[in-house]
Write a protein that holds these residues in place. Structure first.
Motif, PDB file in Angstrom:
ATOM      1  N   MET A  15      39.101  35.223  22.703  1.00  0.00           N
ATOM      2  CA  MET A  15      38.194  34.563  23.681  1.00  0.00           C
ATOM      3  C   MET A  15      37.872  33.123  23.400  1.00  0.00           C
ATOM      4  N   ASP A  16      37.925  32.238  24.130  1.00  0.00           N
ATOM      5  CA  ASP A  16      37.513  30.740  23.927  1.00  0.00           C
ATOM      6  C   ASP A  16      38.103  30.166  22.880  1.00  0.00           C
ATOM      7  N   CYS A  17      39.296  30.575  22.269  1.00  0.00           N
ATOM      8  CA  CYS A  17      39.797  30.181  20.981  1.00  0.00           C
ATOM      9  C   CYS A  17      40.505  28.811  21.202  1.00  0.00           C
ATOM     10  N   ALA A  46      51.795  46.250  17.644  1.00  0.00           N
ATOM     11  CA  ALA A  46      51.638  47.446  17.968  1.00  0.00           C
ATOM     12  C   ALA A  46      51.733  47.891  19.459  1.00  0.00           C
ATOM     13  N   GLY A  47      51.809  46.831  20.248  1.00  0.00           N
ATOM     14  CA  GLY A  47      52.171  47.195  21.519  1.00  0.00           C
ATOM     15  C   GLY A  47      50.862  46.844  22.504  1.00  0.00           C
ATOM     16  N   MET A  48      49.609  46.339  22.002  1.00  0.00           N
ATOM     17  CA  MET A  48      48.682  46.121  22.822  1.00  0.00           C
ATOM     18  C   MET A  48      48.653  45.034  23.874  1.00  0.00           C
ATOM     19  N   LEU A  49      48.259  45.252  25.183  1.00  0.00           N
ATOM     20  CA  LEU A  49      47.985  44.278  25.906  1.00  0.00           C
ATOM     21  C   LEU A  49      47.151  43.146  25.200  1.00  0.00           C
ATOM     22  N   ILE A  50      47.601  41.898  25.047  1.00  0.00           N
ATOM     23  CA  ILE A  50      46.837  40.522  24.754  1.00  0.00           C
ATOM     24  C   ILE A  50      46.517  39.639  25.901  1.00  0.00           C
ATOM     25  N   ILE A  51      45.070  39.509  26.087  1.00  0.00           N
ATOM     26  CA  ILE A  51      44.443  38.706  27.101  1.00  0.00           C
ATOM     27  C   ILE A  51      43.657  37.668  26.462  1.00  0.00           C
ATOM     28  N   GLN A  52      44.396  36.244  26.589  1.00  0.00           N
ATOM     29  CA  GLN A  52      43.810  35.307  26.107  1.00  0.00           C
ATOM     30  C   GLN A  52      42.831  34.725  27.092  1.00  0.00           C
ATOM     31  N   VAL A  53      41.412  34.482  26.826  1.00  0.00           N
ATOM     32  CA  VAL A  53      40.356  34.029  27.742  1.00  0.00           C
ATOM     33  C   VAL A  53      40.133  32.800  27.301  1.00  0.00           C
ATOM     34  N   ILE A 103      46.811  35.136  30.693  1.00  0.00           N
ATOM     35  CA  ILE A 103      45.724  34.163  30.280  1.00  0.00           C
ATOM     36  C   ILE A 103      44.640  34.244  31.266  1.00  0.00           C
ATOM     37  N   VAL A 104      43.639  34.397  31.223  1.00  0.00           N
ATOM     38  CA  VAL A 104      42.446  34.370  31.966  1.00  0.00           C
ATOM     39  C   VAL A 104      41.493  33.323  31.740  1.00  0.00           C
ATOM     40  N   THR A 105      41.306  32.548  32.765  1.00  0.00           N
ATOM     41  CA  THR A 105      40.381  31.221  33.024  1.00  0.00           C
ATOM     42  C   THR A 105      39.037  31.800  33.671  1.00  0.00           C
ATOM     43  N   LYS A 106      38.058  31.354  32.933  1.00  0.00           N
ATOM     44  CA  LYS A 106      36.760  31.657  33.454  1.00  0.00           C
ATOM     45  C   LYS A 106      36.074  30.259  33.251  1.00  0.00           C
ATOM     46  N   HIS A 107      34.720  30.525  34.375  1.00  0.00           N
ATOM     47  CA  HIS A 107      33.823  29.416  34.532  1.00  0.00           C
ATOM     48  C   HIS A 107      32.656  29.645  34.229  1.00  0.00           C
ATOM     49  N   ARG A 108      32.239  30.748  33.514  1.00  0.00           N
ATOM     50  CA  ARG A 108      30.871  31.331  33.103  1.00  0.00           C
ATOM     51  C   ARG A 108      31.202  31.528  31.585  1.00  0.00           C
ATOM     52  N   VAL A 109      30.094  32.012  30.927  1.00  0.00           N
ATOM     53  CA  VAL A 109      29.775  32.541  29.578  1.00  0.00           C
ATOM     54  C   VAL A 109      30.875  33.796  29.536  1.00  0.00           C
TER      55      VAL A 109
END
Length: 197
Positions: A15-17, A46-53, A103-109
């Protein structure tokens, strides 16, 4: 600490990297990036789902209200807006994103507010969320609290979190986060995955 992971039902949220954020918050950029990259590589293997926020806004920040103390400052400052654009606003190149990352784009914390993160987690039958990011007292804290209330099993990779307030950073990792999550290091995370596979 040994934790048994079920990779098909586990997601890692980085998150936020973003390049600009890492340059400001991580006291040793190279060490932070090396650890975060290692955690992501282990999770992908390992086959995990990766979500970049990531934090992002439309031109002029129509998503931001003047009542929002944190983001109103960004909206009123052109340099602050540019911080979240271009190379500075992109995910650090050493961390991806890889083609299979979401990729998930956020507009808050929080990574949950105003995004489709919850839908993605439910659609992929995720039960365990592994978290890390910048800042510990920002996105990590906010996301962890919402995920905890949604009954996810939580793991925080402590040495892949960073904050400008080191006392608050330590307090969260050592005293508060353990009440809602397992708190481990990158090395422990990789060891746990080696035992799981």
């Amino acid at each position: 600490m040994k934790i048994a992971f079920d990779p098909p039902h586990t997601a890692l949220l980085a998150m936020d990297c973003q390049t600009g954020i890492v340059s400001v918050y991580a006291t040793s950029n190279d060490d932070f990036i090396m650890r975060a990259s290692g955690a992501l590589t282990a999770a992908r293997t390992a086959g995990m789902l990766i979500i970049q926020v990531q934090v992002g806004f439309r031109p002029g920040l129509p998503e931001v209200s003047s009542h929002n103390k944190s983001f109103a400052a960004v909206k009123s400052s052109k340099p602050h807006q540019e911080f979240f654009q271009g190379t500075s606003g992109a995910i650090h190149p050493a961390l991806g994103p890889e083609p299979t990352d979401i990729i998930v784009t956020k507009h808050r914390v929080s990574a949950f507010v105003g995004t489709d993160l919850e839908m993605l987690l439910r659609a992929n039958e995720i039960e365990t969320i592994v978290l890390f990011g910048i800042a510990t007292s920002g996105v990590v804290l906010s996301t962890l609290l919402q995920a905890s209330d949604a009954d996810y099993r939580l793991v925080v990779i402590a040495d892949c979190c960073a904050d400008l307030d080191m006392e608050l950073h330590r307090t969260l990792l050592e005293r508060f986060f353990p009440t809602r999550a397992e708190v481990i290091t990158t090395e422990e995370f990789r060891d746990c995955l080696n035992c799981t596979n």
